[in-house]
Design an enzyme around this catalytic site. Structure first.
Site, PDB file in Angstrom:
ATOM      1  N   GLY A  19       0.807  -1.213   0.000  1.00  0.00           N
ATOM      2  CA  GLY A  19       0.000   0.000   0.000  1.00  0.00           C
ATOM      3  C   GLY A  19       0.839   1.262   0.000  1.00  0.00           C
ATOM      4  O   GLY A  19       0.496   2.256   0.633  1.00  0.00           O
ATOM      5  N   GLU A 120      18.329  18.561  -8.124  1.00  0.00           N
ATOM      6  CA  GLU A 120      19.058  17.586  -7.310  1.00  0.00           C
ATOM      7  C   GLU A 120      20.285  17.127  -8.071  1.00  0.00           C
ATOM      8  O   GLU A 120      20.394  17.345  -9.287  1.00  0.00           O
ATOM      9  CB  GLU A 120      18.160  16.399  -6.935  1.00  0.00           C
ATOM     10  CG  GLU A 120      17.236  16.721  -5.764  1.00  0.00           C
ATOM     11  CD  GLU A 120      16.413  15.548  -5.268  1.00  0.00           C
ATOM     12  OE1 GLU A 120      16.251  14.572  -6.009  1.00  0.00           O
ATOM     13  OE2 GLU A 120      15.929  15.634  -4.129  1.00  0.00           O
ATOM     14  N   HIS A 237      22.557   5.749   0.775  1.00  0.00           N
ATOM     15  CA  HIS A 237      22.500   7.212   0.851  1.00  0.00           C
ATOM     16  C   HIS A 237      23.662   7.673   1.720  1.00  0.00           C
ATOM     17  O   HIS A 237      23.868   7.141   2.811  1.00  0.00           O
ATOM     18  CB  HIS A 237      21.163   7.656   1.452  1.00  0.00           C
ATOM     19  CG  HIS A 237      20.867   9.094   1.181  1.00  0.00           C
ATOM     20  ND1 HIS A 237      21.569  10.115   1.780  1.00  0.00           N
ATOM     21  CD2 HIS A 237      19.985   9.682   0.350  1.00  0.00           C
ATOM     22  CE1 HIS A 237      21.112  11.273   1.327  1.00  0.00           C
ATOM     23  NE2 HIS A 237      20.146  11.036   0.454  1.00  0.00           N
ATOM     24  N   ARG A 283      26.082   9.609  -5.810  1.00  0.00           N
ATOM     25  CA  ARG A 283      25.801   9.124  -4.456  1.00  0.00           C
ATOM     26  C   ARG A 283      26.792   8.054  -3.991  1.00  0.00           C
ATOM     27  O   ARG A 283      27.218   8.048  -2.846  1.00  0.00           O
ATOM     28  CB  ARG A 283      24.397   8.525  -4.399  1.00  0.00           C
ATOM     29  CG  ARG A 283      23.384   9.561  -4.074  1.00  0.00           C
ATOM     30  CD  ARG A 283      22.050   8.969  -3.721  1.00  0.00           C
ATOM     31  NE  ARG A 283      21.144  10.094  -3.546  1.00  0.00           N
ATOM     32  CZ  ARG A 283      19.833  10.002  -3.522  1.00  0.00           C
ATOM     33  NH1 ARG A 283      19.247   8.834  -3.649  1.00  0.00           N
ATOM     34  NH2 ARG A 283      19.090  11.070  -3.344  1.00  0.00           N
ATOM     35  N   HIS A 342      19.413   2.610   1.129  1.00  0.00           N
ATOM     36  CA  HIS A 342      18.364   3.584   0.817  1.00  0.00           C
ATOM     37  C   HIS A 342      17.444   3.098  -0.287  1.00  0.00           C
ATOM     38  O   HIS A 342      16.241   3.309  -0.239  1.00  0.00           O
ATOM     39  CB  HIS A 342      19.051   4.879   0.386  1.00  0.00           C
ATOM     40  CG  HIS A 342      18.120   6.035   0.204  1.00  0.00           C
ATOM     41  ND1 HIS A 342      17.277   6.479   1.202  1.00  0.00           N
ATOM     42  CD2 HIS A 342      17.902   6.856  -0.865  1.00  0.00           C
ATOM     43  CE1 HIS A 342      16.577   7.512   0.752  1.00  0.00           C
ATOM     44  NE2 HIS A 342      16.922   7.755  -0.494  1.00  0.00           N
ATOM     45  N   GLU A 366       9.747  -0.269  -6.063  1.00  0.00           N
ATOM     46  CA  GLU A 366      11.105  -0.676  -5.673  1.00  0.00           C
ATOM     47  C   GLU A 366      11.317  -2.183  -5.722  1.00  0.00           C
ATOM     48  O   GLU A 366      12.440  -2.650  -5.886  1.00  0.00           O
ATOM     49  CB  GLU A 366      11.423  -0.122  -4.282  1.00  0.00           C
ATOM     50  CG  GLU A 366      12.913  -0.049  -4.052  1.00  0.00           C
ATOM     51  CD  GLU A 366      13.294   0.753  -2.830  1.00  0.00           C
ATOM     52  OE1 GLU A 366      12.556   1.693  -2.447  1.00  0.00           O
ATOM     53  OE2 GLU A 366      14.350   0.432  -2.248  1.00  0.00           O
ATOM     54  N   ARG A 377      20.801   4.873  -9.289  1.00  0.00           N
ATOM     55  CA  ARG A 377      19.553   5.604  -9.530  1.00  0.00           C
ATOM     56  C   ARG A 377      19.792   7.105  -9.491  1.00  0.00           C
ATOM     57  O   ARG A 377      20.429   7.617  -8.565  1.00  0.00           O
ATOM     58  CB  ARG A 377      18.534   5.223  -8.453  1.00  0.00           C
ATOM     59  CG  ARG A 377      17.240   5.984  -8.535  1.00  0.00           C
ATOM     60  CD  ARG A 377      16.403   5.701  -7.294  1.00  0.00           C
ATOM     61  NE  ARG A 377      17.052   6.205  -6.099  1.00  0.00           N
ATOM     62  CZ  ARG A 377      16.467   6.998  -5.216  1.00  0.00           C
ATOM     63  NH1 ARG A 377      15.220   7.368  -5.365  1.00  0.00           N
ATOM     64  NH2 ARG A 377      17.111   7.412  -4.137  1.00  0.00           N
TER      65      ARG A 377
HETATM   66  C1  LIG Z   1      13.662   8.418   3.520  1.00  0.00           C
HETATM   67  C2  LIG Z   1      13.455   8.218   2.045  1.00  0.00           C
HETATM   68  C3  LIG Z   1      13.436   9.303   1.181  1.00  0.00           C
HETATM   69  C4  LIG Z   1      13.215   9.120  -0.192  1.00  0.00           C
HETATM   70  N1  LIG Z   1      13.133  10.205  -1.011  1.00  0.00           N
HETATM   71  C5  LIG Z   1      12.805  10.022  -2.315  1.00  0.00           C
HETATM   72  C6  LIG Z   1      12.572  11.141  -3.158  1.00  0.00           C
HETATM   73  O1  LIG Z   1      12.618  12.292  -2.740  1.00  0.00           O
HETATM   74  N2  LIG Z   1      12.253  10.900  -4.464  1.00  0.00           N
HETATM   75  C7  LIG Z   1      12.163   9.641  -4.985  1.00  0.00           C
HETATM   76  O2  LIG Z   1      11.879   9.488  -6.161  1.00  0.00           O
HETATM   77  N3  LIG Z   1      12.371   8.569  -4.179  1.00  0.00           N
HETATM   78  C8  LIG Z   1      12.671   8.727  -2.869  1.00  0.00           C
HETATM   79  N4  LIG Z   1      12.857   7.638  -2.071  1.00  0.00           N
HETATM   80  C9  LIG Z   1      12.629   6.296  -2.634  1.00  0.00           C
HETATM   81  C10 LIG Z   1      11.132   6.069  -2.812  1.00  0.00           C
HETATM   82  O3  LIG Z   1      10.446   6.632  -1.715  1.00  0.00           O
HETATM   83  C11 LIG Z   1      10.785   4.590  -2.890  1.00  0.00           C
HETATM   84  O4  LIG Z   1      11.618   3.920  -3.777  1.00  0.00           O
HETATM   85  C12 LIG Z   1       9.345   4.417  -3.366  1.00  0.00           C
HETATM   86  O5  LIG Z   1       8.506   5.167  -2.537  1.00  0.00           O
HETATM   87  C13 LIG Z   1       8.948   2.965  -3.331  1.00  0.00           C
HETATM   88  O6  LIG Z   1       7.550   2.883  -3.490  1.00  0.00           O
HETATM   89  P1  LIG Z   1       6.865   1.471  -3.395  1.00  0.00           P
HETATM   90  O7  LIG Z   1       5.407   1.697  -3.546  1.00  0.00           O
HETATM   91  O8  LIG Z   1       7.538   0.546  -4.314  1.00  0.00           O
HETATM   92  O9  LIG Z   1       7.206   0.951  -1.923  1.00  0.00           O
HETATM   93  P2  LIG Z   1       6.732   1.529  -0.483  1.00  0.00           P
HETATM   94  O10 LIG Z   1       6.312   2.932  -0.566  1.00  0.00           O
HETATM   95  O11 LIG Z   1       7.823   1.193   0.446  1.00  0.00           O
HETATM   96  O12 LIG Z   1       5.456   0.657  -0.189  1.00  0.00           O
HETATM   97  C14 LIG Z   1       5.553  -0.723   0.057  1.00  0.00           C
HETATM   98  C15 LIG Z   1       4.252  -1.198   0.674  1.00  0.00           C
HETATM   99  O13 LIG Z   1       4.253  -2.612   0.763  1.00  0.00           O
HETATM  100  C16 LIG Z   1       3.897  -3.024   2.075  1.00  0.00           C
HETATM  101  N5  LIG Z   1       4.500  -4.331   2.282  1.00  0.00           N
HETATM  102  C17 LIG Z   1       5.800  -4.677   2.330  1.00  0.00           C
HETATM  103  N6  LIG Z   1       5.935  -6.013   2.458  1.00  0.00           N
HETATM  104  C18 LIG Z   1       4.674  -6.513   2.480  1.00  0.00           C
HETATM  105  C19 LIG Z   1       4.133  -7.820   2.596  1.00  0.00           C
HETATM  106  N7  LIG Z   1       4.934  -8.901   2.689  1.00  0.00           N
HETATM  107  N8  LIG Z   1       2.789  -7.966   2.622  1.00  0.00           N
HETATM  108  C20 LIG Z   1       1.963  -6.888   2.527  1.00  0.00           C
HETATM  109  N9  LIG Z   1       2.425  -5.623   2.400  1.00  0.00           N
HETATM  110  C21 LIG Z   1       3.762  -5.450   2.367  1.00  0.00           C
HETATM  111  C22 LIG Z   1       4.384  -1.904   2.967  1.00  0.00           C
HETATM  112  O14 LIG Z   1       3.729  -1.897   4.208  1.00  0.00           O
HETATM  113  C23 LIG Z   1       4.004  -0.706   2.091  1.00  0.00           C
HETATM  114  O15 LIG Z   1       2.626  -0.445   2.203  1.00  0.00           O
HETATM  115  C24 LIG Z   1      13.066   7.811  -0.702  1.00  0.00           C
HETATM  116  C25 LIG Z   1      13.099   6.711   0.164  1.00  0.00           C
HETATM  117  C26 LIG Z   1      13.287   6.903   1.529  1.00  0.00           C
HETATM  118  C27 LIG Z   1      13.312   5.714   2.441  1.00  0.00           C
END
Ligand SMILES: Cc1cc2nc3c(=O)[nH]c(=O)nc-3n(C[C@H](O)[C@H](O)[C@H](O)COP(=O)(O)OP(=O)(O)OC[C@H]3O[C@@H](n4cnc5c(N)ncnc54)[C@H](O)[C@@H]3O)c2cc1C
Length: 547
Positions: A19, A120, A237, A283, A342, A366, A377
């Site tokens: 989510g 950036e 990071h 980075r 990161h 991710e 990246r």
């Molecule tokens: C501190 C920080 C700053 C960042 N800043 C930037 C930025 O400025 N710009 C940028 O482009 N990127 C940034 N990134 C990277 C970017 O935020 C992430 O790569 C991106 O948000 C990943 O999105 P996602 O939906 O794939 O995963 P997430 O947003 O991590 O969502 C994963 C979801 O899966 C759920 N989940 C995990 N395992 C399970 C499971 N087994 N069963 C059910 N649910 C599960 C979690 O609870 C969560 O809801 C940053 C990352 C961090 C940590």
């Protein structure tokens, strides 16, 4: 052993695991088709998406172009970007930003209503769309959570941890999930499964990611037979706050963009001797420099006093709050920093429509590896990648299954069971996993360290029964095995024993679990592997007290 119970004869059209931004955006794009989102944490929490500080890279100004954005992306990708993927990602950026505006994301605009863009590292122009300084992730997720809650076709099942993919050979048929604290597992059968479970940060001792980012999705796909790509490429990071917090709070790159400098304990600006771009070098270059200053005992500090000073709290409210919580005042003192895991460039191999190598399994965000990032990246490209490929998956699923089924979900049996807690052995195993991953598969790697890590992970795995912990070991093995096989240094992957770039290895890596198992077996049988396992006492049987 946990049991699996089929909650229902109902088969969902689409089950999305995760989510974060990927999962929510994909579900919204699929509306009004019925979709179930399974999320380990309440949506909007436990997701890296909500913690993003910089924003989203998108060529939306008159001075910019998708071609220029693509060129910058390819330039940092260490020769491994899939150019076609990069092109379509950068070309579709504007449309996806418009979608997000439509969902109510309050991106910063100027007085004439034009998006305000910031810069950036390694972007040749200002192209980061952001919200109130460093609040982009929170604001995007707040808007999308609200939109999802108002969409009746989306069922959100929170607090369920996906642990295994249901599959018949190459055909994925659903997800087995366990409600947190319960022993019993529920089956969520589906015609289409979308992995959107995020990254692998918590496989490492120091990470900026939330605890839910621990490689579950990567392991589930690998165990079901999916091809994993580029797993060795992990981005550290350079500037997480080094104050012993887990996760480590991030001191955003934008601080260095504003002129903050990196100094060691002697006050030396150490990046001057390392790269002409100094603090704004790539980075991985900055991360290694910070790592080495800390390893040499000189310490590494981000000095924001002159460049940002009294404006800190207003310009960077998230970082300021993290400093305050750690008892630091960035206005008057340099803040201690260390590299932290990161972002994972590698993941489940997907094509341009987010399809994996297994039937009826898609992946984005991710957990996936589209090839957009190559070996490294470009800042703020990850949020862009999540929305571009989440939208493409939605379209692909619509094309593959033009007639949605009805949305009459049966109730989930919500009776509370006796909570199960991780036992001492499992807790200790996770601590060791994170230690060895950081030591062996961290900023600097060697063949010896990677071999030792693989053998230790294998010995730890033998001591654990819980599927979610086995998944963490599996994900660790995949990353370490890929890193052992790449005998060169490129992008986020640095081998101290192979510090050169090898033109013969200028290709992406692809691994299945059976190939990983072969690498692990060799490591376990090696002298290095045996010694590493013995050094941790993991060659001894588990005592009755522990078991
Ligand atoms: C501190 C920080 C700053 C960042 N800043 C930037 C930025 O400025 N710009 C940028 O482009 N990127 C940034 N990134 C990277 C970017 O935020 C992430 O790569 C991106 O948000 C990943 O999105 P996602 O939906 O794939 O995963 P997430 O947003 O991590 O969502 C994963 C979801 O899966 C759920 N989940 C995990 N395992 C399970 C499971 N087994 N069963 C059910 N649910 C599960 C979690 O609870 C969560 O809801 C940053 C990352 C961090 C940590």
């Amino acid at each position: 052993m946990t049991s699996a119970r089929n909650v229902t004869t109902h088969i969902d059209d689409v089950v999305i695991l995760g989510g974060g931004l990927t999962g929510l955006f994909c579900a919204l794009k699929l509306a009004p088709r019925p979709v179930t989102i399974l999320s380990a944490s309440p949506i909007g929490e436990g997701a890296s998406s909500a913690w993003a500080q910089g924003g989203i890279a998108a060529a939306v100004s008159d001075e910019d172009s998708a071609a220029s954005h693509a060129a910058d992306t390819i330039a940092v990708g260490g020769g491994l970007c899939e150019e076609k993927i990069v092109r379509l990602m950068t070309e579709e950026a504007g449309e996806r930003i418009r979608d997000l505006l439509g969902y109510g994301v309050p991106f910063d605009t100027d007085l004439e209503g034009r998006l305000q863009l910031s810069r950036e590292a390694a972007h040749s122009v200002n192209r980061i769309v952001r919200v109130r300084g460093d609040m982009a992730g929170r604001a995007i997720m707040d808007a999308l959570v609200a939109a999802v809650r108002e969409t009746p076709s989306i069922r959100v099942v929170e607090g369920y941890l996906g642990e295994e993919l249901l599959h018949e050979g190459r055909l994925v048929t659903g997800v087995l999930a366990r409600r947190r604290g319960d022993r019993e597992r529920l089956a969520f059968p589906a015609h289409a499964v979308v992995l959107a479970s995020g990254g692998i940060g918590h496989l490492f001792a120091v990470t900026t990611n939330p605890p839910e980012a621990n490689g579950q999705g990567l392991a589930m796909a690998a165990r079901a037979g999916a091809v994993i790509a580029d797993a060795e490429f992990v981005q550290f990071h350079p500037t997480a706050l080094n104050v012993g917090h887990d996760p480590a709070p991030l001191a955003s790159e934008a601080l260095r963009g504003e002129g903050a400098t990196l100094i060691n304990g002697d006050g030396t600006r150490f990046m001057e001797a390392i790269d002409p771009l100094k603090e704004l070098a790539a980075r991985d270059v900055v991360a290694r420099a910070v790592f080495r200053e800390n390893a040499a005992g000189r310490g590494a500090f981000l000095d924001c006093r002159e460049a940002i000073g009294a404006a800190f709290a207003e310009k960077f409210p998230t970082v300021y709050a993290a400093c305050q919580a750690a008892g630091l005042d960035p206005v008057t003192q340099p803040i201690p920093v260390a590299p932290a895991e990161h972002y994972h460039m590698g993941g489940v191999l997907t094509d341009a429509n987010g399809r994996t190598s297994l039937d009826n399994l898609w992946a984005a965000g991710e957990v996936a590896s589209t090839g957009a990032h190559g070996a490294n990246r470009l800042a703020s490209n990850s949020l862009l990648e999540t929305v571009v490929f989440a939208a493409r998956i939605a379209e692909d699923i619509q094309n593959q299954m033009p007639n949605p089924r009805s949305a009459h979900w049966p109730g989930i049996d919500d009776r509370i069971q006796e909570p199960t807690r991780r036992n001492e052995v499992e807790r200790a195993a996770i601590t060791v996993l994170r230690e060895v991953m950081s030591a062996g598969v961290g900023v600097e790697r060697t063949g010896e360290g990677l071999t030792a890590t693989l053998a230790v992970l294998d010995a730890l795995e033998a001591r654990c029964a819980r599927r979610s912990i086995l998944n963490m070991m599996t994900a660790g093995k995949v990353v370490a095995a890929a890193a052992l096989l790449r005998t060169e240094s490129r992008g986020g992957h640095w081998r101290s024993d192979h510090p050169e770039l090898d033109p013969d290895q200028a290709h992406r890596s692809f691994l299945t679990m059976s190939q990983v198992d072969e690498v692990v077996r060799a490591a376990v049988e090696s002298d290095i592997g045996r010694a590493a396992v013995a050094a941790r006492g993991l060659d001894q049987p588990i005592s009755g007290d522990e078991a």
